[in-house]
Design a protein around this motif. Sequence first.
Motif, PDB file in Angstrom:
ATOM      1  N   ARG A 130       5.157   3.594  -1.809  1.00 20.97           N
ATOM      2  CA  ARG A 130       6.265   4.013  -0.942  1.00 20.97           C
ATOM      3  C   ARG A 130       7.521   3.184  -1.154  1.00 20.97           C
ATOM      4  O   ARG A 130       8.594   3.548  -0.679  1.00 20.97           O
ATOM      5  CB  ARG A 130       5.827   3.967   0.517  1.00 20.97           C
ATOM      6  N   ASP A 178      -5.441   2.603 -10.103  1.00 21.48           N
ATOM      7  CA  ASP A 178      -6.031   2.484  -8.770  1.00 21.48           C
ATOM      8  C   ASP A 178      -6.777   3.791  -8.463  1.00 21.48           C
ATOM      9  O   ASP A 178      -6.170   4.763  -8.001  1.00 21.48           O
ATOM     10  CB  ASP A 178      -4.912   2.244  -7.742  1.00 21.48           C
ATOM     11  N   LYS A 195       3.486  -0.175  -8.159  1.00 20.87           N
ATOM     12  CA  LYS A 195       2.764   1.093  -8.088  1.00 20.87           C
ATOM     13  C   LYS A 195       3.712   2.267  -8.273  1.00 20.87           C
ATOM     14  O   LYS A 195       4.870   2.216  -7.829  1.00 20.87           O
ATOM     15  CB  LYS A 195       2.044   1.200  -6.750  1.00 20.87           C
ATOM     16  N   LYS A 229       0.986  -3.671   5.965  1.00 19.92           N
ATOM     17  CA  LYS A 229       0.483  -2.366   5.541  1.00 19.92           C
ATOM     18  C   LYS A 229       1.474  -1.228   5.776  1.00 19.92           C
ATOM     19  O   LYS A 229       1.979  -1.066   6.887  1.00 19.92           O
ATOM     20  CB  LYS A 229      -0.801  -2.035   6.304  1.00 19.92           C
ATOM     21  N   PRO A 230       1.719  -0.418   4.751  1.00 19.45           N
ATOM     22  CA  PRO A 230       2.594   0.749   4.927  1.00 19.45           C
ATOM     23  C   PRO A 230       1.760   1.915   5.461  1.00 19.45           C
ATOM     24  O   PRO A 230       1.131   2.626   4.689  1.00 19.45           O
ATOM     25  CB  PRO A 230       3.068   1.022   3.497  1.00 19.45           C
ATOM     26  N   GLU A 255     -10.665  -0.668  -4.030  1.00 19.15           N
ATOM     27  CA  GLU A 255     -10.872  -1.122  -2.658  1.00 19.15           C
ATOM     28  C   GLU A 255     -12.353  -1.304  -2.343  1.00 19.15           C
ATOM     29  O   GLU A 255     -13.169  -0.414  -2.593  1.00 19.15           O
ATOM     30  CB  GLU A 255     -10.218  -0.146  -1.674  1.00 19.15           C
ATOM     31  N   GLY A 309       4.194  -1.353  -3.200  1.00 21.54           N
ATOM     32  CA  GLY A 309       3.433  -0.134  -2.952  1.00 21.54           C
ATOM     33  C   GLY A 309       4.169   1.113  -3.390  1.00 21.54           C
ATOM     34  O   GLY A 309       5.381   1.091  -3.651  1.00 21.54           O
ATOM     35  N   HIS A 342      -7.022   4.856  -4.254  1.00 20.99           N
ATOM     36  CA  HIS A 342      -5.971   5.634  -3.588  1.00 20.99           C
ATOM     37  C   HIS A 342      -5.769   6.993  -4.250  1.00 20.99           C
ATOM     38  O   HIS A 342      -5.304   7.925  -3.607  1.00 20.99           O
ATOM     39  CB  HIS A 342      -4.661   4.841  -3.524  1.00 20.99           C
ATOM     40  N   CYS A 389      -8.653  -2.814   1.686  1.00 24.18           N
ATOM     41  CA  CYS A 389      -7.305  -2.264   1.836  1.00 24.18           C
ATOM     42  C   CYS A 389      -6.493  -3.278   2.637  1.00 24.18           C
ATOM     43  O   CYS A 389      -5.449  -3.756   2.188  1.00 24.18           O
ATOM     44  CB  CYS A 389      -7.383  -0.917   2.555  1.00 24.18           C
ATOM     45  N   ARG A 448      -7.701  -8.443  -4.003  1.00 24.03           N
ATOM     46  CA  ARG A 448      -6.626  -7.700  -3.347  1.00 24.03           C
ATOM     47  C   ARG A 448      -6.869  -7.695  -1.830  1.00 24.03           C
ATOM     48  O   ARG A 448      -7.984  -7.918  -1.357  1.00 24.03           O
ATOM     49  CB  ARG A 448      -6.505  -6.258  -3.853  1.00 24.03           C
TER      50      ARG A 448
HETATM   51  C1  PEP Z   1      -2.681  -0.160  -1.011  1.00 23.33           C
HETATM   52  O1  PEP Z   1      -2.841  -0.643  -2.137  1.00 23.33           O
HETATM   53  O2  PEP Z   1      -3.398  -0.454  -0.027  1.00 23.33           O
HETATM   54  C2  PEP Z   1      -1.662   0.892  -0.840  1.00 23.33           C
HETATM   55  C3  PEP Z   1      -1.113   1.136   0.338  1.00 23.33           C
HETATM   56  O3  PEP Z   1      -1.421   1.559  -1.976  1.00 23.33           O
HETATM   57  P1  PEP Z   1      -0.320   2.672  -2.345  1.00 23.33           P
HETATM   58  O4  PEP Z   1       0.995   2.000  -2.203  1.00 23.33           O
HETATM   59  O5  PEP Z   1      -0.686   3.026  -3.750  1.00 23.33           O
HETATM   60  O6  PEP Z   1      -0.517   3.810  -1.398  1.00 23.33           O
END
Ligand code: PEP
Length: 336
Positions: free
Chosen positions: A186, A269, A207, A132-133, A298, A184, A272, A103, A127
């Motif tokens: 978000r 994915d 995504k 990170k969000p 992941e 991502g 997630h 991740c 990846r």
């Molecule tokens: C990620 O790929 O680590 C991630 C934060 O994915 P997502 O935007 O799908 O939550």
Amino acid sequence: MIIVLKRGTTQEQIDAFSQQFIDHGLTVNAWHGTHETVLGLLGDTSVIDIDYVQAQPIVYKVQRVQEPYKMANRKFHPDNTVITLPGGQAIGDGSLALIAGPCSVETEEQICEVASRVKAAGAQFLRGGAFKPRTSPYSFQGLGTAGLDLLKEARAKTGLPIVTEIMSVAHLDLFQDVDIIQVGARNMQNFELLKQLGKMDKPILLKRGLANTLEEFLMSAEYIMSGGNERVILCERGIRTFETFTRNTLDISAVPILKKLSHLPVVVDPSHAAGIPWLVEPLSMAAIAAGADGLIIEVHNNPAKALSDGAQCLTPDEFDALAQKLNATHQALKAL
Ligand code: PEP
Ligand code: MN
């Protein structure tokens, strides 16, 4: 686009209203019924804002008959788009693309070990998140530029192209040497970011947002494509539903629907979507059977100590076993 006008609309009003569409290069056909007039707009109606039309006092009802996305639409581009990287790796060419890695990028040892293990297992892409969000501002936010440097080091050691998430337009310059830029969930509707990515000469892994429809998803792809960058990879990663067993609900039907509506490659994915390691295998199998062009999974060398998403990561051994099954499944389905 079909527009039903309210009763009592005068010819003068119809002419003035129609002129706006003619000015946009559209043809307007009118049918005058006993009580109502119906207008049919022909041409590229993607430039017309349906909400604006609906808000006009003379409009009773409006309906689109054509999708509002054009460049992402399979109607205007029947052949599959294949994303090819300089190293020969491809997504959308009928092969099964495997994108794997942690991740978050955490340490040199972590990313390099995971990279060499996923490569040995058959992954073609690495990846790892550097920015990170995270839901909480107190959670690990990623190593930032140091994380990007570690990813490049892992790429240099393994030859695997790197896929990593961008969170802000302010970071665009930092991503010049990234192979595939991830947007991502978000940020799926961060339109300013999408517009800037539309100017880049780099594949974008987009995504699906947590609560976005497939049409909204394709409109986000359209943002990037209409800016000049047609190399978009769509990623279904699960959506919010009332179910709490899984982290999200994998919308498996999104895969054949996106493949039908669009020529862009579609990857899934399962990590997630599930949030649980043992679900990654069945969801991956389902994704392949549904026609996905690839998977993003992941993998961490020590999930229990991971700084993010440890609960859903596979170990390198688990990924190794899974990759063999996935490739065998993909081959078997292709032979049908
Ligand atoms: C990620 O790929 O680590 C991630 C934060 O994915 P997502 O935007 O799908 O939550
Ligand atoms: Mn994650």
